[in-house]
Scaffold this motif. Sequence first.
Motif, PDB file in Angstrom:
ATOM      1  N   GLU A 202      53.891  37.112   3.171  1.00 58.36           N
ATOM      2  CA  GLU A 202      54.843  37.156   4.280  1.00 58.36           C
ATOM      3  C   GLU A 202      54.253  37.903   5.474  1.00 58.36           C
ATOM      4  OE1 GLU A 202      57.432  36.236   6.634  1.00 58.36           O
ATOM      5  OE2 GLU A 202      57.798  35.499   4.599  1.00 58.36           O
ATOM      6  N   HIS A 203      54.464  37.338   6.673  1.00 56.92           N
ATOM      7  CA  HIS A 203      54.046  38.001   7.908  1.00 56.92           C
ATOM      8  C   HIS A 203      55.111  38.966   8.403  1.00 56.92           C
ATOM      9  CE1 HIS A 203      50.205  36.190   8.922  1.00 56.92           C
ATOM     10  NE2 HIS A 203      50.669  35.010   8.554  1.00 56.92           N
ATOM     11  N   ASP A 204      56.368  38.650   8.113  1.00 58.66           N
ATOM     12  CA  ASP A 204      57.477  39.474   8.597  1.00 58.66           C
ATOM     13  C   ASP A 204      57.654  40.678   7.679  1.00 58.66           C
ATOM     14  OD1 ASP A 204      59.762  40.589   9.591  1.00 58.66           O
ATOM     15  OD2 ASP A 204      61.002  38.791   9.413  1.00 58.66           O
ATOM     16  N   MET A 205      56.844  41.706   7.909  1.00 60.02           N
ATOM     17  CA  MET A 205      56.881  42.880   7.053  1.00 60.02           C
ATOM     18  C   MET A 205      58.229  43.595   7.111  1.00 60.02           C
ATOM     19  SD  MET A 205      53.134  44.678   7.367  1.00 60.02           S
ATOM     20  CE  MET A 205      53.720  46.122   6.496  1.00 60.02           C
ATOM     21  N   ASP A 206      58.846  43.626   8.287  1.00 59.41           N
ATOM     22  CA  ASP A 206      60.118  44.343   8.435  1.00 59.41           C
ATOM     23  C   ASP A 206      61.172  43.786   7.485  1.00 59.41           C
ATOM     24  OD1 ASP A 206      59.075  45.979  10.367  1.00 59.41           O
ATOM     25  OD2 ASP A 206      59.762  44.751  12.042  1.00 59.41           O
TER      26      ASP A 206
END
Length: 245
Positions: A202-206
């Motif tokens: 996943e790129h969206d770590m948040d």
Amino acid sequence: MTALAVNDLCKSFGGLRVTTNVNLGVAAGERRLIIGPNGAGKTTLFNLITGEITPDSGSVALFGRDITRTPSRKRSHLGMARTYQIITLFTQDTIERNVTLALLGLSPLRWNPLLALDRQRHLLEQARAALKRVGLDHIAARPLAQTSYGERRRVEIAMALAQNPKLLLLDEPFAGLSIDERQDVRKLLATIPRDVTIVMIEHDMDTALDLVDRITLLHFGEVIVEGTRAEVVADPRTREVYLGE
């Protein structure tokens, strides 16, 4: 117990080394996040784990069983399921039929060319149960072409969960989703019981951080940082490679 063990895995395409001596140990029930910039080799690593491509060297073990040379089609029978970065579904079929076809792939009935799929009540019941888990049972009869991108993401997850996997590989499950859709998928993943081990790219770590126990950072096909969420986020190599600082 170790659910997934990757040892010294290497893969090159021509003269390009895309995976270099990767070692990865994921405990049973763990939630592992794989991060890294574009071209880091994350999806290639998934493809090596699932057997869609063959490593040049190294090994892959699933719950202690060496599956390095096990054909990809057989790994699902051993408890492995995955989703893809690019959604690959049958858009002209209904949501329910897409999930039923995923179940058929694990059934001996798949060899019957005369099979009437809509008469296989046990498969249909399993498909509906999987759709209920992802909150789509109320639109099960809807053609996939008439669904949103976020709904298709959830259909793909339903297809994977319907196979009752012990190891679930998720390739960017939040990609392309709106803020509300991300929250829906995040809540869905949080409900998956710990008897299913999850490894997620996943790129969206948040969005993903609260879901995972440990993080592995890949860069140019190598593991450069690994640890708990706090350890990886605090590591200067993460800021340099992944966050661009």
